[in-house]
Design a protein around this motif. Sequence first.
Motif, PDB file in Angstrom:
ATOM      1  N   ASP A  28       0.851  -1.183   0.000  1.00  0.00           N
ATOM      2  CA  ASP A  28       0.000   0.000   0.000  1.00  0.00           C
ATOM      3  C   ASP A  28       0.894   1.243   0.000  1.00  0.00           C
ATOM      4  O   ASP A  28       2.062   1.182   0.410  1.00  0.00           O
ATOM      5  N   TYR A  36      -4.524   7.227   1.587  1.00  0.00           N
ATOM      6  CA  TYR A  36      -3.984   5.870   1.737  1.00  0.00           C
ATOM      7  C   TYR A  36      -4.570   4.983   0.642  1.00  0.00           C
ATOM      8  O   TYR A  36      -5.785   4.815   0.542  1.00  0.00           O
ATOM      9  N   LYS A  38      -4.563   1.273  -1.274  1.00  0.00           N
ATOM     10  CA  LYS A  38      -4.199  -0.134  -1.148  1.00  0.00           C
ATOM     11  C   LYS A  38      -3.581  -0.659  -2.443  1.00  0.00           C
ATOM     12  O   LYS A  38      -3.894  -0.188  -3.535  1.00  0.00           O
ATOM     13  N   ASP A  40      -4.206  -3.404  -3.883  1.00  0.00           N
ATOM     14  CA  ASP A  40      -5.254  -3.957  -4.748  1.00  0.00           C
ATOM     15  C   ASP A  40      -5.860  -2.874  -5.639  1.00  0.00           C
ATOM     16  O   ASP A  40      -6.210  -3.134  -6.799  1.00  0.00           O
TER      17      ASP A  40
END
Length: 296
Positions: A28, A36, A38, A40
């Motif tokens: 991340d 923030y 991630k 993914d």
Amino acid sequence: MKILKGLLVLSLLSTLIGCEGQNEFREDVIMAGGNYVKADTLNLGKRIYTEYCMACHGDKGDGNGVAAMGMSTPARNFTLGIMKFGDVVSGELPHDGIIKMHIKRGLQGSAMLPWDLSDTQLDAVVQYIKTFAPDTWIGKDKQLGAKIEITKDPFGLARKSSAIEQGKLVYHMSANCQSCHRAYVSHEELSKLNQIAYGEKMTDFDPTLYEVKPQESDHGYVNVPPDFTWHELRSVQNVEDMYLRLAAGVGGTAMPAWKDTLSDQEIWAVAYYVQSLMEYKDSPKRKEFLDQIEGK
């Protein structure tokens, strides 16, 4: 239609090529403004970018995609970390909302089409695009600029004519927009405007008064300031958009942010004036208007 089909084919080829040996994000990251993100999300963004964006912007995000060759308007080079059409003073980092808006709406007069992406896809691809300029976007120390809010229109349709007249004065006098763009008044009217603004008539006129003046830019190419009666403005679809572009400026170009130089009312006035000039585009009245002010 043939051009669109060609771009879609190139996009498909880029997708197939990009699927080989993809480097997946495993960590991340914290983006500018404390966002923030991630891993993914970045991986999804890469897949979306590969499918929709890579053909023009390239696998490295440098604007050298296979479909970018021969474009009159170069594809954006994301590695520079410069966003031209932000919602902050040019030179500062814009907020995600306006980047997403331009992806959804596209940019007029360019090969940047409007893309119908879901909110999740849109957010993912915006975050991924930022990874092409990590020194600009990645890190908790990176700050976004102060968002420029579109203020209440002090004129409205009822006072549109008044706004246009004031905008004409500001455009040609205090803002001196013709130093990059071009003038849209005759020598005689310019002299009268100068007397209104500065108390004396003008006798010497720039020989390039009715020409746009190409400018160097930070994007790696010469930027041509638009002739508002001819060119489409990439990010402007209404007077509110015009207000924002005048207030914020255009990142990486000679177009400054007028937010702290002109009053709010003056910015709105110029927005109305420029929009009135844009109405001449594709109109048979354009030639008559320009011939009249140029004394032809």
